[in-house]
Design an enzyme around this catalytic site. Structure first.
Site, PDB file in Angstrom:
ATOM      1  N   HIS A   1       0.863  -1.183   0.000  1.00  0.00           N
ATOM      2  CA  HIS A   1       0.000   0.000   0.000  1.00  0.00           C
ATOM      3  C   HIS A   1       0.896   1.229   0.000  1.00  0.00           C
ATOM      4  O   HIS A   1       1.719   1.407   0.898  1.00  0.00           O
ATOM      5  CB  HIS A   1      -0.927   0.017   1.220  1.00  0.00           C
ATOM      6  CG  HIS A   1      -1.861   1.190   1.209  1.00  0.00           C
ATOM      7  ND1 HIS A   1      -3.079   1.164   0.554  1.00  0.00           N
ATOM      8  CD2 HIS A   1      -1.740   2.427   1.749  1.00  0.00           C
ATOM      9  CE1 HIS A   1      -3.678   2.332   0.703  1.00  0.00           C
ATOM     10  NE2 HIS A   1      -2.883   3.124   1.428  1.00  0.00           N
ATOM     11  N   CYS A   2       0.746   2.075  -1.000  1.00  0.00           N
ATOM     12  CA  CYS A   2       1.629   3.230  -1.188  1.00  0.00           C
ATOM     13  C   CYS A   2       0.922   4.502  -0.718  1.00  0.00           C
ATOM     14  O   CYS A   2      -0.068   4.925  -1.322  1.00  0.00           O
ATOM     15  CB  CYS A   2       2.025   3.356  -2.662  1.00  0.00           C
ATOM     16  SG  CYS A   2       3.089   4.777  -2.999  1.00  0.00           S
TER      17      CYS A   2
END
Length: 327
Positions: free
Chosen positions: A157-158
């Site tokens: 998850h960025c």
């Protein structure tokens, strides 16, 4: 001689596989997030767009026009292509919904996500079925508690994209990282040239025709050639120093991120798999010195207490694998 009960215990440890569990400390949003534009926007996402805008303005408005004529056109073309390429790749990576195909088929993001009932199920995904999304999923699909949905071939998850990175948007994410690294490096070199050339031969920075009107004084011009604005050399040098500092910090971060993903690609693995392997190795090293002294106690523990930290790859919370580097 090794006790038979101990052998059975260790064999059980090796054979046990557990689908991923929800992190008790993470409160999942009521509705699933569609993509990186879904609220709430992350502060890192806004910071990335602000930094991109700043570098674009100072590069094309101030420093490229100060380059010698033979370099100016090349700089406009090369740096312009890199900036546009990065912006397109970044926006696509943010906009794409990286969810599993069966999640996309349902298209029920307006429906509140059901609560996970631990009295019925121990894990969110079990036997490739997500009990929150209520669909069958692929073997590498993971449920992200931040996005509150299952992500196809989950990588991480960025926060800088405010979106998950999976198989559907990974290459756009990778292209954004590559173009950011190359673009920032070129900007640093260009600004260093302007800074050094000012002290060596400032006339090389005043080749634009507009400088004819201010020749013979210390006035400098920016935003050439369309909207010339008068300024001072001190302002240009100070802004160049600030830009080089910001650019250098960004280059170290995105360069490190690029090197990491090149390493992952060369080893045919993703961020999630790397993290699970790394944590497993750390746990093994930490547990080995006490194996003989704790084996009897471990074998007498209940299944849920038996392995509170020994989690197989599917049992690590995906949202905890969150990238801390800018794109």
């Amino acid at each position: 001689m090794v006790n038979i009960s101990e052998m059975a215990c260790y064999d059980k440890r090796q054979r046990r596989t557990g689908p991923e569990q929800l992190n008790d400390l993470v409160v999942a949003p009521l509705h699933s997030r569609v993509n990186g534009w879904s609220s709430p926007l992350h502060s890192f996402q806004l910071l990335t767009l602000m930094l991109y805008s700043y570098l674009a303005i100072v590069s094309f408005g101030i420093y490229i026009p100060l380059l010698p004529n033979e370099w100016k056109r090349v700089a406009y073309i090369v740096i312009g292509i890199i900036f546009v390429h990065h912006l397109i790749a970044h926006l696509i990576a943010v906009t794409i919904d990286p969810a599993d195909e069966n999640i996309l088929a349902k298209k029920n993001y307006d429906k509140p996500m059901p609560l996970f009932d631990r009295s019925k199920f121990k894990h969110v995904i079990q036997n490739q079925h997500c009990y929150l999304c209520e669909v069958d999923v692929g073997p590498k699909t993971k449920h992200c508690s931040t996005c509150n949905k299952c992500i196809a071939d989950f990588d991480h998850h960025c926060n800088w994209l405010n979106n998950c990175v999976g198989s559907r948007n990974y290459w756009f994410f990778f292209n954004a990282v590559v173009s950011a690294t190359v673009g920032i490096l070129l900007l640093i070199l260009m600004m260093l040239y302007v800074f050094i050339q000012y002290f060596v031969n400032p006339a090389q920075l005043r080749t634009s025709p507009q400088f004819e009107s201010v020749r013979g004084n210390d006035t400098w011009l920016v935003f050439l050639p369309l909207a010339p604005v008068e300024t001072t050399a001190v302002a240009i040098l100070a802004l160049a120093t600030l830009s080089v500092v910001l650019g250098s910090a960004s280059f170290l971060l995105v360069g490190h991120l690029l090197a990491f993903h090149l390493y992952l690609l060369s080893n045919k693995m993703n961020t999630y798999e790397y993290m699970t392997q790394h944590r497993s190795k750390q746990h093994t090293i930490r547990q080995e010195p006490n194996t003989e002294t704790t084996s009897d106690q471990t074998c007498r523990m209940e299944p849920l207490q038996e392995l509170p930290e020994v989690r197989q790859p599917d049992s690590i919370e995906p949202s905890s694998i969150s990238e801390s580097l800018p794109v």
